[in-house]
Design an enzyme around this catalytic site. Structure first.
Site, PDB file in Angstrom:
ATOM      1  N   LYS A 106       0.827  -1.230   0.000  1.00  0.00           N
ATOM      2  CA  LYS A 106       0.000   0.000   0.000  1.00  0.00           C
ATOM      3  C   LYS A 106       0.843   1.253   0.000  1.00  0.00           C
ATOM      4  CE  LYS A 106       0.260  -1.648   4.409  1.00  0.00           C
ATOM      5  NZ  LYS A 106      -0.102  -2.923   5.037  1.00  0.00           N
ATOM      6  N   GLU A 130      -5.072  -6.117  -4.675  1.00  0.00           N
ATOM      7  CA  GLU A 130      -6.210  -6.287  -3.747  1.00  0.00           C
ATOM      8  C   GLU A 130      -5.742  -6.338  -2.290  1.00  0.00           C
ATOM      9  OE1 GLU A 130      -9.833  -6.794  -4.571  1.00  0.00           O
ATOM     10  OE2 GLU A 130      -9.527  -6.052  -2.550  1.00  0.00           O
ATOM     11  N   VAL A 133      -5.134  -3.140   0.503  1.00  0.00           N
ATOM     12  CA  VAL A 133      -6.129  -2.462   1.356  1.00  0.00           C
ATOM     13  C   VAL A 133      -6.994  -3.500   2.052  1.00  0.00           C
ATOM     14  CG1 VAL A 133      -8.012  -0.796   1.439  1.00  0.00           C
ATOM     15  CG2 VAL A 133      -6.179  -0.505  -0.232  1.00  0.00           C
ATOM     16  N   ILE A 137     -10.048  -8.743   2.680  1.00  0.00           N
ATOM     17  CA  ILE A 137     -11.384  -8.267   2.290  1.00  0.00           C
ATOM     18  C   ILE A 137     -11.389  -7.832   0.824  1.00  0.00           C
ATOM     19  CG2 ILE A 137     -13.261  -6.670   2.825  1.00  0.00           C
ATOM     20  CD1 ILE A 137     -12.018  -6.256   5.581  1.00  0.00           C
ATOM     21  N   GLY A 188       1.664 -10.013  18.047  1.00  0.00           N
ATOM     22  CA  GLY A 188       2.183 -10.003  16.670  1.00  0.00           C
ATOM     23  C   GLY A 188       1.382  -9.140  15.717  1.00  0.00           C
ATOM     24  N   GLU A 191       3.795  -3.858  14.470  1.00  0.00           N
ATOM     25  CA  GLU A 191       5.184  -4.014  14.032  1.00  0.00           C
ATOM     26  C   GLU A 191       6.120  -3.660  15.194  1.00  0.00           C
ATOM     27  OE1 GLU A 191       5.872  -4.584  10.661  1.00  0.00           O
ATOM     28  OE2 GLU A 191       3.751  -4.636  10.198  1.00  0.00           O
ATOM     29  N   LYS A 206      -3.956   3.593   2.565  1.00  0.00           N
ATOM     30  CA  LYS A 206      -5.123   2.828   2.107  1.00  0.00           C
ATOM     31  C   LYS A 206      -6.244   3.783   1.677  1.00  0.00           C
ATOM     32  CE  LYS A 206      -3.856  -1.082   5.036  1.00  0.00           C
ATOM     33  NZ  LYS A 206      -3.928  -1.647   6.376  1.00  0.00           N
ATOM     34  N   GLY A 305      -2.459 -10.088   8.536  1.00  0.00           N
ATOM     35  CA  GLY A 305      -2.062 -11.468   8.826  1.00  0.00           C
ATOM     36  C   GLY A 305      -1.638 -12.183   7.548  1.00  0.00           C
TER      37      GLY A 305
HETATM   38  P1  NDP Z   1       7.899  -9.144   6.068  1.00  0.00           P
HETATM   39  O1  NDP Z   1       8.808  -8.146   6.653  1.00  0.00           O
HETATM   40  O2  NDP Z   1       7.375 -10.230   6.917  1.00  0.00           O
HETATM   41  O3  NDP Z   1       8.556  -9.809   4.789  1.00  0.00           O
HETATM   42  C1  NDP Z   1       9.317  -9.080   3.881  1.00  0.00           C
HETATM   43  C2  NDP Z   1      10.060 -10.058   2.986  1.00  0.00           C
HETATM   44  O4  NDP Z   1      10.782  -9.311   2.012  1.00  0.00           O
HETATM   45  C3  NDP Z   1      11.071 -10.915   3.719  1.00  0.00           C
HETATM   46  O5  NDP Z   1      11.013 -12.222   3.233  1.00  0.00           O
HETATM   47  C4  NDP Z   1      12.404 -10.269   3.379  1.00  0.00           C
HETATM   48  O6  NDP Z   1      13.465 -11.209   3.342  1.00  0.00           O
HETATM   49  C5  NDP Z   1      12.123  -9.768   1.991  1.00  0.00           C
HETATM   50  N1  NDP Z   1      12.977  -8.657   1.612  1.00  0.00           N
HETATM   51  C6  NDP Z   1      13.182  -7.494   2.258  1.00  0.00           C
HETATM   52  N2  NDP Z   1      14.018  -6.709   1.574  1.00  0.00           N
HETATM   53  C7  NDP Z   1      14.332  -7.393   0.463  1.00  0.00           C
HETATM   54  C8  NDP Z   1      15.161  -7.126  -0.650  1.00  0.00           C
HETATM   55  N3  NDP Z   1      15.818  -5.973  -0.761  1.00  0.00           N
HETATM   56  N4  NDP Z   1      15.271  -8.067  -1.607  1.00  0.00           N
HETATM   57  C9  NDP Z   1      14.595  -9.226  -1.527  1.00  0.00           C
HETATM   58  N5  NDP Z   1      13.790  -9.545  -0.489  1.00  0.00           N
HETATM   59  C10 NDP Z   1      13.671  -8.633   0.485  1.00  0.00           C
HETATM   60  O7  NDP Z   1       6.664  -8.291   5.444  1.00  0.00           O
HETATM   61  P2  NDP Z   1       5.157  -8.750   5.272  1.00  0.00           P
HETATM   62  O8  NDP Z   1       5.098 -10.073   4.637  1.00  0.00           O
HETATM   63  O9  NDP Z   1       4.420  -8.514   6.549  1.00  0.00           O
HETATM   64  O10 NDP Z   1       4.607  -7.627   4.260  1.00  0.00           O
HETATM   65  C11 NDP Z   1       4.889  -7.705   2.888  1.00  0.00           C
HETATM   66  C12 NDP Z   1       4.011  -6.694   2.155  1.00  0.00           C
HETATM   67  O11 NDP Z   1       2.642  -7.018   2.387  1.00  0.00           O
HETATM   68  C13 NDP Z   1       4.182  -5.236   2.621  1.00  0.00           C
HETATM   69  O12 NDP Z   1       4.016  -4.382   1.520  1.00  0.00           O
HETATM   70  C14 NDP Z   1       3.018  -5.059   3.587  1.00  0.00           C
HETATM   71  O13 NDP Z   1       2.619  -3.711   3.714  1.00  0.00           O
HETATM   72  C15 NDP Z   1       1.954  -5.872   2.895  1.00  0.00           C
HETATM   73  N6  NDP Z   1       0.890  -6.323   3.767  1.00  0.00           N
HETATM   74  C16 NDP Z   1       1.180  -7.014   4.895  1.00  0.00           C
HETATM   75  C17 NDP Z   1       0.163  -7.448   5.730  1.00  0.00           C
HETATM   76  C18 NDP Z   1       0.466  -8.209   6.972  1.00  0.00           C
HETATM   77  O14 NDP Z   1      -0.483  -8.518   7.722  1.00  0.00           O
HETATM   78  N7  NDP Z   1       1.708  -8.581   7.248  1.00  0.00           N
HETATM   79  C19 NDP Z   1      -1.242  -7.156   5.408  1.00  0.00           C
HETATM   80  C20 NDP Z   1      -1.440  -6.458   4.175  1.00  0.00           C
HETATM   81  C21 NDP Z   1      -0.403  -6.039   3.385  1.00  0.00           C
HETATM   82  P3  NDP Z   1      13.932 -12.037   4.635  1.00  0.00           P
HETATM   83  O15 NDP Z   1      12.853 -13.057   4.867  1.00  0.00           O
HETATM   84  O16 NDP Z   1      15.197 -12.637   4.237  1.00  0.00           O
HETATM   85  O17 NDP Z   1      14.023 -11.038   5.741  1.00  0.00           O
HETATM   86  N1  HSE Z   2      -0.197  -3.103   9.837  1.00  0.00           N
HETATM   87  C1  HSE Z   2      -1.384  -3.293   9.053  1.00  0.00           C
HETATM   88  C2  HSE Z   2      -2.584  -3.392   9.968  1.00  0.00           C
HETATM   89  C3  HSE Z   2      -1.238  -4.547   8.215  1.00  0.00           C
HETATM   90  O1  HSE Z   2      -2.426  -3.502  11.191  1.00  0.00           O
HETATM   91  O2  HSE Z   2      -3.703  -3.329   9.483  1.00  0.00           O
HETATM   92  C4  HSE Z   2      -2.300  -4.686   7.173  1.00  0.00           C
HETATM   93  O3  HSE Z   2      -2.189  -3.740   6.181  1.00  0.00           O
END
Ligand code: NDP
Ligand code: HSE
Length: 429
Positions: A106, A130, A133, A137, A188, A191, A206, A305
């Site tokens: 986002k 999708e 945001v 959902i 969890g 952040e 969003k 999540g």
């Molecule tokens: P994480 O921090 O859990 O995961 C990020 C991943 O990206 C890790 O695997 C990390 O590697 C990898 N990474 C970071 N930098 C690099 C790089 N330079 N090159 C290659 N890989 C890299 O994030 P999330 O999974 O929580 O979030 C991912 C996206 O999803 C974000 O945009 C977030 O806003 C979005 N999002 C997340 C939600 C949530 O509930 N978590 C909900 C909705 C959207 P490594 O594993 O080695 O550290």
């Molecule tokens: N940090 C965000 C939240 C993750 O708590 O809603 C989902 O975008």
């Protein structure tokens, strides 16, 4: 049925990416049947290659995300790294090298969505997001496709799970902000650095995305008025309860009554307990959409999540793969209305203002005069006093935000006003 697989590059394998990979593996047969071709995980880019990742073939793991998206045989890049760079450059490079993109990012879409859509269009690729945001959902596709024949006038919602969890705890258990934040962190939801959540940046990104799609115009992150929820106190909740309300961090996107402009804002607000958003508990999200013909629609579910967010990513992946097989692209950017975004001062809303004042003759009249001088009509006043000091709670009728904030500034200058304990907007009535 095509037997040659569609190749997917996964950028990021964290909370969301690991669930995307898991579902791609466990639901492989269903995905193949639904798409009309098998999908193959062709590479996984991460930062720490030595980390053990259950279910991922170590031979697929790379730290060279750029080389992965430049391979030329990748059909779809799934970007779940997050942040602006390197995600932006990787997505652009993917378009240039033949891939469509699914992203959950986002922050990036809110900041650079227009440019990314333009690049996708230039190269004949899809850009779907999708999951960006409200997690699981379905919201982007209903707005972009299902409501494409209607006119959306308002989007009002809880789009951040972490802050909803904190506010819900403060409301239901009487916990203070820090205590509720600590619990969100322990579970969890929050952040390690919860700034983007509690200061409203995540919800503002969003809101920018939702407003742009809902009103077919360009709404940038900077256009979104933003206030976080870190200053909400137990006293605010007590006040809200006395009014039959609770407090939520809301994202509100509105088309002006004359249709000539839009507004987008994120701030804590009191909403009546009878409003459906008041009963959205814990880390859930819910979004109200008001459209001219459809009326009121409500979308509810897990907004964060790994697995819920991966569900939305997989939905996009299936759609993009189907488009690819049909040698088509899905709906792209739509900003043809070019409606200007009005400043917060023009938003019409209600205020709940809590003042500490001297308890002596004429004070109430002085306070009322300030409201009258700013053209703000008072709805209710409640005073509780002790030992020459009083607490005065004023709830206004609807007025432009500029008039309301001007009123508060003038109140602060009164000698008899010892302090403004809290100001909160009242919404959803
Ligand atoms: P994480 O921090 O859990 O995961 C990020 C991943 O990206 C890790 O695997 C990390 O590697 C990898 N990474 C970071 N930098 C690099 C790089 N330079 N090159 C290659 N890989 C890299 O994030 P999330 O999974 O929580 O979030 C991912 C996206 O999803 C974000 O945009 C977030 O806003 C979005 N999002 C997340 C939600 C949530 O509930 N978590 C909900 C909705 C959207 P490594 O594993 O080695 O550290
Ligand atoms: N940090 C965000 C939240 C993750 O708590 O809603 C989902 O975008």
């Amino acid at each position: 049925m095509r037997t040659r697989p569609l190749k997917v590059a996964l950028l990021g394998c964290g909370v969301v990416g690991s669930e995307v990979a898991r579902i791609m593996t466990t639901h492989a047969d269903d995905l193949t049947a639904r798409i009309g071709a098998p999908v193959e995980l062709a590479g996984v880019a991460v930062r720490r290659p030595s980390k053990v990742r259950a279910g991922i073939d170590p031979a697929l793991v790379t730290t060279d995300a750029t080389a992965l998206v430049k391979r030329g045989d990748i059909d779809v890049v799934v970007e779940v790294i997050g942040g602006i760079e390197p995600a932006r450059t990787l997505i652009t490079t993917a378009f240039e090298h033949g891939a469509s993109v699914v992203s959950a990012n986002k922050a990036l879409i809110a900041q650079d969505g227009a440019a990314l859509h333009a690049t996708a269009e230039q190269h004949g690729r899809d850009l779907y997001y999708e999951a960006a945001v409200a997690g699981a959902i379905p919201l982007i596709r209903p707005l972009r496709e299902s409501l494409a024949g209607d006119k959306v006038n308002r989007v009002l919602g809880i789009v951040n799970g972490t802050t909803n969890f904190i506010l819900d705890k403060m409301d239901s258990t009487g916990a203070g902000y820090q205590e509720a934040l600590d619990e969100a962190t322990a579970l969890g939801y929050a952040e390690a650095d919860p700034t983007a959540d509690v200061e409203g940046f995540d919800a503002a990104a969003k809101a920018a995305i939702l407003a742009g799609i809902a009103f077919h115009t360009r709404v940038r992150l900077d256009d979104v008025y933003r206030e976080g929820m870190a200053d909400v106190t137990a006293a605010d909740f007590a006040s809200a309860k006395r009014m039959g309300c609770t407090i939520k961090l809301l994202a509100i996107c509105e088309r002006a009554a004359d249709g000539g402009s839009v507004t987008a804002r994120v701030h804590p607000a009191m909403i009546p307990l009878s409003h459906p958003l008041a009963s959205v508990r814990e880390a859930y999200n819910a979004v109200f959409v008001e459209a001219e013909a459809a009326g009121q629609l409500m979308f509810y579910g897990p907004g964060a999540g790994g697995a819920p967010t991966a569900s939305a990513v997989l939905g996009d992946l299936v759609a993009v793969c189907r488009n690819k097989l049909g040698e088509a692209t899905g709906p792209g950017d739509s900003a043809y209305t070019q409606l200007p975004v009005s400043p917060m001062g023009e938003v019409v809303t209600r205020y709940h203002i809590s003042l500490d004042v001297a308890d002596k003759p004429g004070v109430l009249a002085q306070v009322a005069t300030v409201f009258a001088e700013h053209g703000v009509s008072i709805d209710t006043v409640r005073q509780t006093g002790k030992d020459g000091e009083a607490s005065l709670v004023v709830v206004t009728h609807r007025a432009p935000d500029a008039a309301l904030s001007g009123t508060v500034e003038a109140l602060r200058r009164l000698d008899t006003v010892r302090g403004v304990a809290s100001i909160m907007r009242v919404e959803g009535e």
